[in-house]
Design a protein around this motif. Structure first.
Motif, PDB file in Angstrom:
ATOM      1  N   ALA A  92       0.824  -1.213   0.000  1.00 23.35           N
ATOM      2  CA  ALA A  92       0.000   0.000   0.000  1.00 23.35           C
ATOM      3  C   ALA A  92       0.861   1.267   0.000  1.00 23.35           C
ATOM      4  CB  ALA A  92      -0.946   0.005   1.196  1.00 23.35           C
ATOM      5  N   GLU A  93       1.941   1.254   0.767  1.00 19.63           N
ATOM      6  CA  GLU A  93       2.829   2.423   0.810  1.00 19.63           C
ATOM      7  C   GLU A  93       3.525   2.629  -0.527  1.00 19.63           C
ATOM      8  OE1 GLU A  93       5.396   1.747   4.151  1.00 19.63           O
ATOM      9  OE2 GLU A  93       3.764   2.040   5.594  1.00 19.63           O
ATOM     10  N   ALA A  94       3.938   1.545  -1.169  1.00 21.43           N
ATOM     11  CA  ALA A  94       4.584   1.661  -2.484  1.00 21.43           C
ATOM     12  C   ALA A  94       3.605   2.224  -3.511  1.00 21.43           C
ATOM     13  CB  ALA A  94       5.125   0.307  -2.936  1.00 21.43           C
ATOM     14  N   LEU A  95       2.359   1.746  -3.478  1.00 23.53           N
ATOM     15  CA  LEU A  95       1.349   2.273  -4.403  1.00 23.53           C
ATOM     16  C   LEU A  95       1.090   3.758  -4.151  1.00 23.53           C
ATOM     17  CD1 LEU A  95      -1.176  -0.685  -4.549  1.00 23.53           C
ATOM     18  CD2 LEU A  95       0.050   0.319  -6.498  1.00 23.53           C
ATOM     19  N   ALA A  96       1.016   4.153  -2.896  1.00 22.78           N
ATOM     20  CA  ALA A  96       0.798   5.565  -2.571  1.00 22.78           C
ATOM     21  C   ALA A  96       1.952   6.425  -3.084  1.00 22.78           C
ATOM     22  CB  ALA A  96       0.619   5.740  -1.065  1.00 22.78           C
ATOM     23  N   ALA A  97       3.180   5.949  -2.922  1.00 21.75           N
ATOM     24  CA  ALA A  97       4.344   6.700  -3.409  1.00 21.75           C
ATOM     25  C   ALA A  97       4.337   6.777  -4.931  1.00 21.75           C
ATOM     26  CB  ALA A  97       5.635   6.052  -2.912  1.00 21.75           C
ATOM     27  N   LEU A  98       3.997   5.682  -5.586  1.00 18.79           N
ATOM     28  CA  LEU A  98       3.926   5.694  -7.057  1.00 18.79           C
ATOM     29  C   LEU A  98       2.891   6.713  -7.532  1.00 18.79           C
ATOM     30  CD1 LEU A  98       4.151   1.874  -7.780  1.00 18.79           C
ATOM     31  CD2 LEU A  98       5.698   3.618  -8.725  1.00 18.79           C
ATOM     32  N   ARG A  99       1.730   6.703  -6.926  1.00 16.23           N
ATOM     33  CA  ARG A  99       0.671   7.637  -7.346  1.00 16.23           C
ATOM     34  C   ARG A  99       1.081   9.087  -7.105  1.00 16.23           C
ATOM     35  NH1 ARG A  99      -2.873   3.458  -4.756  1.00 16.23           N
ATOM     36  NH2 ARG A  99      -3.788   2.323  -6.519  1.00 16.23           N
ATOM     37  N   ALA A 100       1.611   9.361  -5.924  1.00 17.21           N
ATOM     38  CA  ALA A 100       2.007  10.742  -5.595  1.00 17.21           C
ATOM     39  C   ALA A 100       3.123  11.228  -6.499  1.00 17.21           C
ATOM     40  CB  ALA A 100       2.438  10.821  -4.126  1.00 17.21           C
ATOM     41  N   ASN A 101       4.122  10.393  -6.742  1.00 19.88           N
ATOM     42  CA  ASN A 101       5.257  10.809  -7.561  1.00 19.88           C
ATOM     43  C   ASN A 101       4.876  10.914  -9.030  1.00 19.88           C
ATOM     44  OD1 ASN A 101       6.724  10.945  -5.233  1.00 19.88           O
ATOM     45  ND2 ASN A 101       7.823   9.033  -5.560  1.00 19.88           N
TER      46      ASN A 101
END
Length: 167
Positions: A92-101
């Motif tokens: 979930a954290e990796a997906l959030a970082a991908l979306r934000a970046n």
């Protein structure tokens, strides 16, 4: 903002969104599966791509402002990437970082003028310092980086033979 920057932003956004969709569908087993090309588990690649988006955003901003790209060598990048060999980020954290970046970089690209896209600088970490335009940095490095890793992850998600679970 220009037609050129909108086109580049859309292409990057498409690549980023496709990568995110692929990562989102990964099962826990796939998340731990090592991709043969990188030698890293899918989760580590997701974290790496998110970090790459952030890294590329900084260089694109510098280039668009007519400033030199930071003097980062491929050896330094490889050293930094070694951390991914054993990384096991939270899905979930990796997906959030991908979306934000992805969203941040799309916004940066969309606001570039044609003049900014045409500015060029030597890029120390690309082909022994090849001179690239801001447009090249977006197309060849930022978008290309996402696509290259997406192909590797897709092979695992599609059941590529030769992949192994991380010990």
């Amino acid at each position: 903002m220009s037609n050129g920057s909108n086109h580049l932003a859309s292409r990057f956004e498409q690549a980023g969104s496709a990568f995110i969709a692929l990562i989102a569908e990964c099962t826990p087993e796939q998340w731990q599966t090592v991709c043969p090309d990188e030698g890293w588990p899918v989760g580590a690649i997701a974290r790496h791509v998110a970090g790459g988006m952030q890294f590329h955003a900084g260089h694109i901003i510098r280039m668009a402002r007519g400033r030199p790209v930071a003097q980062v060598t491929m050896d330094q990048i490889h050293e930094s990437n070694r951390e991914n060999e054993t990384a096991n980020p939270n899905h979930a954290e990796a997906l959030a970082a991908l979306r934000a970046n992805r969203d941040r970089l799309v916004g940066i690209i969309r606001h570039l003028s044609d003049e900014q896209l045409a500015l060029s600088q030597p890029v120390p970490f690309f082909n022994n310092g090849e001179t690239l335009t801001t447009r090249d940095m977006i197309e060849r490095i930022a978008t290309g980086h996402v696509r290259a890793h997406m192909d590797s992850v897709r092979a695992v998600v599609d059941g590529c033979e030769g992949s192994t679970l991380q010990p």
